[in-house]
Each structure stands twice: as C-alpha cells, then as structure tokens.
Design a protein around this motif. Structure first.
Motif, PDB file in Angstrom:
ATOM      1  N   GLN A   1     -13.017   5.203 -36.714  1.00 42.09           N
ATOM      2  CA  GLN A   1     -11.566   5.133 -36.750  1.00 42.09           C
ATOM      3  C   GLN A   1     -11.065   3.738 -36.387  1.00 42.09           C
ATOM      4  O   GLN A   1     -11.771   2.954 -35.780  1.00 42.09           O
ATOM      5  CB  GLN A   1     -10.925   6.161 -35.796  1.00 42.09           C
ATOM      6  CG  GLN A   1     -11.067   5.831 -34.317  1.00 42.09           C
ATOM      7  CD  GLN A   1     -12.240   6.537 -33.679  1.00 42.09           C
ATOM      8  OE1 GLN A   1     -13.233   6.828 -34.344  1.00 42.09           O
ATOM      9  NE2 GLN A   1     -12.129   6.807 -32.398  1.00 42.09           N
ATOM     10  N   GLN A   2      -9.841   3.456 -36.777  1.00 40.93           N
ATOM     11  CA  GLN A   2      -9.228   2.164 -36.506  1.00 40.93           C
ATOM     12  C   GLN A   2      -8.942   2.028 -35.012  1.00 40.93           C
ATOM     13  O   GLN A   2      -8.572   2.992 -34.343  1.00 40.93           O
ATOM     14  CB  GLN A   2      -7.927   2.029 -37.295  1.00 40.93           C
ATOM     15  CG  GLN A   2      -8.120   1.858 -38.789  1.00 40.93           C
ATOM     16  CD  GLN A   2      -8.849   0.575 -39.133  1.00 40.93           C
ATOM     17  OE1 GLN A   2      -8.537  -0.489 -38.610  1.00 40.93           O
ATOM     18  NE2 GLN A   2      -9.841   0.680 -40.006  1.00 40.93           N
ATOM     19  N   PRO A   3      -9.118   0.818 -34.467  1.00 38.78           N
ATOM     20  CA  PRO A   3      -8.784   0.596 -33.057  1.00 38.78           C
ATOM     21  C   PRO A   3      -7.308   0.871 -32.796  1.00 38.78           C
ATOM     22  O   PRO A   3      -6.468   0.786 -33.703  1.00 38.78           O
ATOM     23  CB  PRO A   3      -9.106  -0.892 -32.847  1.00 38.78           C
ATOM     24  CG  PRO A   3     -10.049  -1.245 -33.951  1.00 38.78           C
ATOM     25  CD  PRO A   3      -9.657  -0.382 -35.114  1.00 38.78           C
ATOM     26  N   ILE A   4      -6.978   1.196 -31.564  1.00 43.94           N
ATOM     27  CA  ILE A   4      -5.590   1.421 -31.164  1.00 43.94           C
ATOM     28  C   ILE A   4      -4.902   0.068 -31.002  1.00 43.94           C
ATOM     29  O   ILE A   4      -5.464  -0.853 -30.419  1.00 43.94           O
ATOM     30  CB  ILE A   4      -5.532   2.204 -29.836  1.00 43.94           C
ATOM     31  CG1 ILE A   4      -6.212   3.566 -29.994  1.00 43.94           C
ATOM     32  CG2 ILE A   4      -4.092   2.373 -29.356  1.00 43.94           C
ATOM     33  CD1 ILE A   4      -6.409   4.299 -28.678  1.00 43.94           C
ATOM     34  N   ARG A   5      -3.716  -0.073 -31.496  1.00 42.91           N
ATOM     35  CA  ARG A   5      -2.987  -1.327 -31.351  1.00 42.91           C
ATOM     36  C   ARG A   5      -2.417  -1.418 -29.934  1.00 42.91           C
ATOM     37  O   ARG A   5      -1.727  -0.508 -29.464  1.00 42.91           O
ATOM     38  CB  ARG A   5      -1.864  -1.420 -32.383  1.00 42.91           C
ATOM     39  CG  ARG A   5      -2.352  -1.583 -33.819  1.00 42.91           C
ATOM     40  CD  ARG A   5      -1.191  -1.679 -34.790  1.00 42.91           C
ATOM     41  NE  ARG A   5      -0.347  -2.836 -34.520  1.00 42.91           N
ATOM     42  CZ  ARG A   5      -0.610  -4.070 -34.965  1.00 42.91           C
ATOM     43  NH1 ARG A   5      -1.698  -4.292 -35.681  1.00 42.91           N
ATOM     44  NH2 ARG A   5       0.214  -5.058 -34.715  1.00 42.91           N
ATOM     45  N   ILE A   6      -2.695  -2.526 -29.274  1.00 42.26           N
ATOM     46  CA  ILE A   6      -2.218  -2.709 -27.904  1.00 42.26           C
ATOM     47  C   ILE A   6      -0.701  -2.749 -27.853  1.00 42.26           C
ATOM     48  O   ILE A   6      -0.086  -2.301 -26.886  1.00 42.26           O
ATOM     49  CB  ILE A   6      -2.842  -3.982 -27.287  1.00 42.26           C
ATOM     50  CG1 ILE A   6      -4.336  -3.750 -27.045  1.00 42.26           C
ATOM     51  CG2 ILE A   6      -2.151  -4.365 -25.982  1.00 42.26           C
ATOM     52  CD1 ILE A   6      -5.075  -4.932 -26.476  1.00 42.26           C
ATOM     53  N   ALA A   7      -0.077  -3.253 -28.916  1.00 39.28           N
ATOM     54  CA  ALA A   7       1.392  -3.311 -28.949  1.00 39.28           C
ATOM     55  C   ALA A   7       1.994  -1.927 -28.743  1.00 39.28           C
ATOM     56  O   ALA A   7       2.987  -1.763 -28.015  1.00 39.28           O
ATOM     57  CB  ALA A   7       1.874  -3.908 -30.271  1.00 39.28           C
ATOM     58  N   SER A   8       1.391  -0.908 -29.365  1.00 38.82           N
ATOM     59  CA  SER A   8       1.934   0.442 -29.233  1.00 38.82           C
ATOM     60  C   SER A   8       1.810   0.938 -27.799  1.00 38.82           C
ATOM     61  O   SER A   8       2.692   1.651 -27.298  1.00 38.82           O
ATOM     62  CB  SER A   8       1.215   1.399 -30.194  1.00 38.82           C
ATOM     63  OG  SER A   8      -0.159   1.516 -29.861  1.00 38.82           O
ATOM     64  N   LYS A   9       0.732   0.545 -27.107  1.00 37.27           N
ATOM     65  CA  LYS A   9       0.566   0.942 -25.714  1.00 37.27           C
ATOM     66  C   LYS A   9       1.598   0.239 -24.822  1.00 37.27           C
ATOM     67  O   LYS A   9       2.142   0.833 -23.894  1.00 37.27           O
ATOM     68  CB  LYS A   9      -0.853   0.618 -25.225  1.00 37.27           C
ATOM     69  CG  LYS A   9      -1.938   1.482 -25.870  1.00 37.27           C
ATOM     70  CD  LYS A   9      -3.320   1.092 -25.412  1.00 37.27           C
ATOM     71  CE  LYS A   9      -3.582   1.449 -23.967  1.00 37.27           C
ATOM     72  NZ  LYS A   9      -3.642   2.893 -23.712  1.00 37.27           N
ATOM     73  N   LEU A  10       1.886  -1.032 -25.113  1.00 36.45           N
ATOM     74  CA  LEU A  10       2.868  -1.764 -24.320  1.00 36.45           C
ATOM     75  C   LEU A  10       4.265  -1.188 -24.508  1.00 36.45           C
ATOM     76  O   LEU A  10       5.010  -0.995 -23.535  1.00 36.45           O
ATOM     77  CB  LEU A  10       2.863  -3.249 -24.702  1.00 36.45           C
ATOM     78  CG  LEU A  10       1.604  -4.052 -24.371  1.00 36.45           C
ATOM     79  CD1 LEU A  10       1.799  -5.507 -24.790  1.00 36.45           C
ATOM     80  CD2 LEU A  10       1.271  -3.978 -22.895  1.00 36.45           C
ATOM     81  N   ILE A  11       4.627  -0.928 -25.747  1.00 43.31           N
ATOM     82  CA  ILE A  11       5.957  -0.378 -26.029  1.00 43.31           C
ATOM     83  C   ILE A  11       6.092   1.005 -25.393  1.00 43.31           C
ATOM     84  O   ILE A  11       7.136   1.333 -24.814  1.00 43.31           O
ATOM     85  CB  ILE A  11       6.205  -0.287 -27.558  1.00 43.31           C
ATOM     86  CG1 ILE A  11       6.118  -1.679 -28.195  1.00 43.31           C
ATOM     87  CG2 ILE A  11       7.560   0.353 -27.826  1.00 43.31           C
ATOM     88  CD1 ILE A  11       7.056  -2.698 -27.618  1.00 43.31           C
ATOM     89  N   HIS A  12       5.028   1.795 -25.468  1.00 40.98           N
ATOM     90  CA  HIS A  12       5.061   3.133 -24.887  1.00 40.98           C
ATOM     91  C   HIS A  12       5.260   3.079 -23.370  1.00 40.98           C
ATOM     92  O   HIS A  12       5.841   3.987 -22.772  1.00 40.98           O
ATOM     93  CB  HIS A  12       3.766   3.876 -25.215  1.00 40.98           C
ATOM     94  CG  HIS A  12       3.714   5.274 -24.674  1.00 40.98           C
ATOM     95  ND1 HIS A  12       4.468   6.305 -25.197  1.00 40.98           N
ATOM     96  CD2 HIS A  12       3.002   5.813 -23.640  1.00 40.98           C
ATOM     97  CE1 HIS A  12       4.226   7.415 -24.514  1.00 40.98           C
ATOM     98  NE2 HIS A  12       3.340   7.139 -23.571  1.00 40.98           N
ATOM     99  N   SER A  13       4.796   1.992 -22.750  1.00 39.41           N
ATOM    100  CA  SER A  13       4.884   1.889 -21.289  1.00 39.41           C
ATOM    101  C   SER A  13       6.284   1.539 -20.798  1.00 39.41           C
ATOM    102  O   SER A  13       6.600   1.711 -19.628  1.00 39.41           O
ATOM    103  CB  SER A  13       3.906   0.816 -20.784  1.00 39.41           C
ATOM    104  OG  SER A  13       4.384  -0.490 -21.080  1.00 39.41           O
ATOM    105  N   LEU A  14       7.130   1.027 -21.702  1.00 33.87           N
ATOM    106  CA  LEU A  14       8.476   0.622 -21.288  1.00 33.87           C
ATOM    107  C   LEU A  14       9.291   1.837 -20.880  1.00 33.87           C
ATOM    108  O   LEU A  14       9.302   2.860 -21.566  1.00 33.87           O
ATOM    109  CB  LEU A  14       9.176  -0.131 -22.421  1.00 33.87           C
ATOM    110  CG  LEU A  14       8.512  -1.452 -22.853  1.00 33.87           C
ATOM    111  CD1 LEU A  14       9.247  -2.037 -24.058  1.00 33.87           C
ATOM    112  CD2 LEU A  14       8.490  -2.442 -21.708  1.00 33.87           C
ATOM    113  N   LYS A  15      10.007   1.711 -19.761  1.00 37.54           N
ATOM    114  CA  LYS A  15      10.781   2.838 -19.236  1.00 37.54           C
ATOM    115  C   LYS A  15      12.072   3.064 -20.022  1.00 37.54           C
ATOM    116  O   LYS A  15      12.653   4.124 -19.997  1.00 37.54           O
ATOM    117  CB  LYS A  15      11.112   2.589 -17.755  1.00 37.54           C
ATOM    118  CG  LYS A  15       9.896   2.312 -16.885  1.00 37.54           C
ATOM    119  CD  LYS A  15       8.919   3.474 -16.876  1.00 37.54           C
ATOM    120  CE  LYS A  15       7.717   3.172 -16.013  1.00 37.54           C
ATOM    121  NZ  LYS A  15       6.698   4.236 -16.043  1.00 37.54           N
ATOM    122  N   GLU A  16      12.535   2.021 -20.674  1.00 30.62           N
ATOM    123  CA  GLU A  16      13.768   2.135 -21.457  1.00 30.62           C
ATOM    124  C   GLU A  16      13.727   1.075 -22.564  1.00 30.62           C
ATOM    125  O   GLU A  16      12.804   0.265 -22.627  1.00 30.62           O
ATOM    126  CB  GLU A  16      14.988   1.895 -20.554  1.00 30.62           C
ATOM    127  CG  GLU A  16      14.918   0.577 -19.804  1.00 30.62           C
ATOM    128  CD  GLU A  16      16.024   0.445 -18.768  1.00 30.62           C
ATOM    129  OE1 GLU A  16      16.450  -0.696 -18.538  1.00 30.62           O
ATOM    130  OE2 GLU A  16      16.447   1.471 -18.216  1.00 30.62           O
TER     131      GLU A  16
END
Length: 368
Positions: A310-325
């Motif tokens: 499978q394709q690696p997970i994009r770190i950008a998506s993890k960073l955006i997901h971590s934002l509280k707002e």
C-alpha cells in the motif's frame, strides 16, 4: 580542598577561595554520597565557588543542581555532579571533551560548558543555565496543544544549525536528539542541544541496535545498517513532528514494533538495506517480507509475515488532523510536512542532511 580543571587552558592547580564563614557553613551542612554513588548536596553548600540553590534533576549519570557563582555577578549555572562510578565518570569526561570541541568551532546552539573540577571525589561539570527542555515546554501547553508553526520554524532552524556544526565541522553525531535533550532560554527564545553522553565520532561507530532513544531511533540502526549524521536528521524530524502535534509519531514497544510502525507510515524498506543490514534476519525473511512479532490474547508471542504494497501515509494529513481548529497558516504547515517527508526517508542515503534542511522552503520563506 577541590582541584580546578580549567578547560580553557588556565592553571589547573588553582582553587577558588571561600571565606571562613562559608567554610564553617559547609561543615555544618556536610554533604554525603549515598550507596549508589550519588552526591547528596545541601542547599547553601559552596562547591568550588558555586553555592547550591536547589536540586533540579537526577539521572543515570548524576545529579543536577541550580547553583550561583559566588561573585558580585551572582551568575546562575547548572552544576552537574557525577556519581562515584568509574564508567559514569569516564563517559561524562568524554562528553565534556566533545562539548569543548564543538565550542571551539563556534557551536552556539550547544549548551555551553563553563568549567569542570573535582569536589569530594566527585567529577563536576558547570554548564550554562537554561530554563527548561522542550519536553517541559510542551507539557505546559493547554489542552495538549502543540507548539505553533512559527516557533517550530525558529527552533527547527536553530536545531539544524547546531547539527550542521556537529556533522560538518566536528564530525560528531549526537545520536539522541529528542525534546528532552533540547533546552530553551525563554527570554531569548533560543534553543540549545544538550546531553552528549551517547555522541560518537565516525571512527567509533559500531553495530548497536539500542543506540539512542527508541521512539526517535532511525530504521537503519535497528537493522544493523551503516549510519552517520543522518541518524540525527531522522530523530530531528520525529522530534519536530512531536513538538507541533503534541503526540508521538512512533510508539513501538520494541525495535521490531518500531519497524512495523515505520513501514505502516513510510512503506516498504529498500531491498539493499535489508540485504546489507547485519540484523535484518531478525525482522525480515529472505524474500524481504517483514516479520512482525505479536502477542495473542493469552500472552503468547507469534510471528506474522507481512508484505506491504500500500501507499505510504502522507505526513501532511497527519499534521492537519492534529490541528485543534482551522489554522490560518495551512500553507506553512504543508511546507513543514514536505520537510518532514524529506527527513523521514527510510533510506539514510536519500534523507535530507542539515544543509538541505536549512535550505528548505520551510526555513527560507518569510513569516506570513
């Protein structure tokens, strides 16, 4: 009497004099050494010209005190008093020597060593006082928020400037970059690298799958593949991710579990690394399938062979997901994610070095 070891080349036989009153006070609050070799100082005791104010920490190597130099300046310092343990003393002396090497080459983002001396058979190191570690700074953030993106820029740039001096001018690898070993002066907003106890020169490198702290350990070390300063660049990427998100990127309970999590995030290992890794056979089959050691509901360990496509997970998506707002600086966050992708490359030969990191848009772009 304690004998001064002047690291800057002055007469090493000179003691710092103390007054009669200070000597009598010292005798009244006599310090002791416990059964494990730790120095048990007393607040107010004068240690070679430095008056102990309070104990601020204790670790494997010894005890750290906040102290004040007995001069008109009243300079505050961190006084590290090493255990009476031959191995700890030798390692601490080596660490002090490495720091002096770095200081001689203008390593400004390194915690500065002021002096070293013997006191009551304990080896002592005097360091500049910093306010706290980035681990402590993160713990003070409300609601488990991370550090804002512009401070990540500032601290990250200083970190890679420190690594540039270490890797290119000193040929020293820190091998234990993590938030605990990066200290900050809150007034100047400057960070400095500390704890060179595991630092190595290239000629000292050996196969050691336990080198460094597990959550920040690069994949090549865990499989016994050759490493260099890229070790620190991987650890720095993991550290910066954690500072921004206030969460660990990897939490493996063993090297094998760490490799499993790395593969989940970054995809499969290059076959060349698996072939040349001295410890690869503990984690991979001959046809390059990963072996994940798991535990069943009865507590019995079993091995599961895993082939990743499978394709690696994009770190950008993890960073955006971590934002509280919603974050008004998303473009900067995306640029930060691009930098992390370059630092967190499994193959160390393709990973960003400190110069490439400093030249990345994340550090060169102007503040919005």
């Amino acid at each position: 009497m304690s004998s001064e070891i002047d690291i800057f080349g002055d007469d090493s036989s000179i003691d710092i004099p103390i007054t009669k009153e200070q000597h009598q006070f010292n005798e009244a609050i006599e310090s002791i050494t416990d059964k494990d070799g730790y120095f048990l100082g007393r607040n107010g005791e004068v240690v070679n010209g430095y008056q102990l104010e309070k104990k601020v920490g204790q670790g494997t190597f010894g005890t750290v005190y906040l102290a004040k130099k007995i001069t008109t300046i009243k300079e505050e310092v961190a006084l590290k008093i090493i255990r009476k343990n031959e191995r700890m003393v030798k390692l601490s002396q080596k660490e002090a020597q490495l720091v002096k090497e770095i200081m001689s080459l203008k390593g400004i983002y390194i915690v500065q060593l002021i002096s070293e001396f013997m006191y009551k058979d304990h080896y002592c190191i005097v360091l500049e006082k910093m306010d706290m570690s980035l681990r402590e700074l993160l713990s003070h953030k409300p609601n488990e928020e991370g550090i804002d993106i512009f401070h990540i820029q500032r601290y990250g740039k200083q970190l890679f400037e420190a690594l540039h001096v270490l890797h290119t001018k000193c040929e020293i690898y820190h091998c234990d970059i993590k938030p605990d070993n990066i200290l900050i002066n809150l007034h100047s907003d400057i960070i400095k690298l500390a704890d060179f106890g595991t630092a190595l020169h290239p000629y000292e490198l050996t196969i050691d799958s336990e080198l460094g702290s597990r959550y920040y350990r690069p994949p090549e070390v865990m499989i016994g593949y050759p490493f260099d300063g890229s070790f620190d660049n991987w650890s720095s990427g993991v550290t910066l991710y954690e500072l921004f998100t206030h969460s660990f990127l990897f939490t493996g309970e063993s090297n094998n579990d760490m490799l499993y999590q790395i593969i989940q995030l970054k995809g499969s290992f290059p076959h060349k690394m698996i072939r040349e890794g001295k410890l690869s056979s503990s984690h991979f089959t001959q046809d390059f399938k990963f072996i994940h050691y798991e535990t069943d509901v009865f507590g019995k360990e079993f091995a599961r062979r895993i082939s990743y496509s499978q394709q690696p997970i994009r770190i950008a998506s993890k960073l955006i997901h971590s934002l509280k707002e919603n974050n008004e600086h998303l473009s900067v966050v995306y640029t930060f994610a691009q930098l992390l992708e370059k630092l967190l490359v499994i193959d160390p030969t393709k990973r960003f070095n400190s110069i490439q990191a400093l030249n990345h848009l994340f550090f060169t772009q102007s503040k919005e």
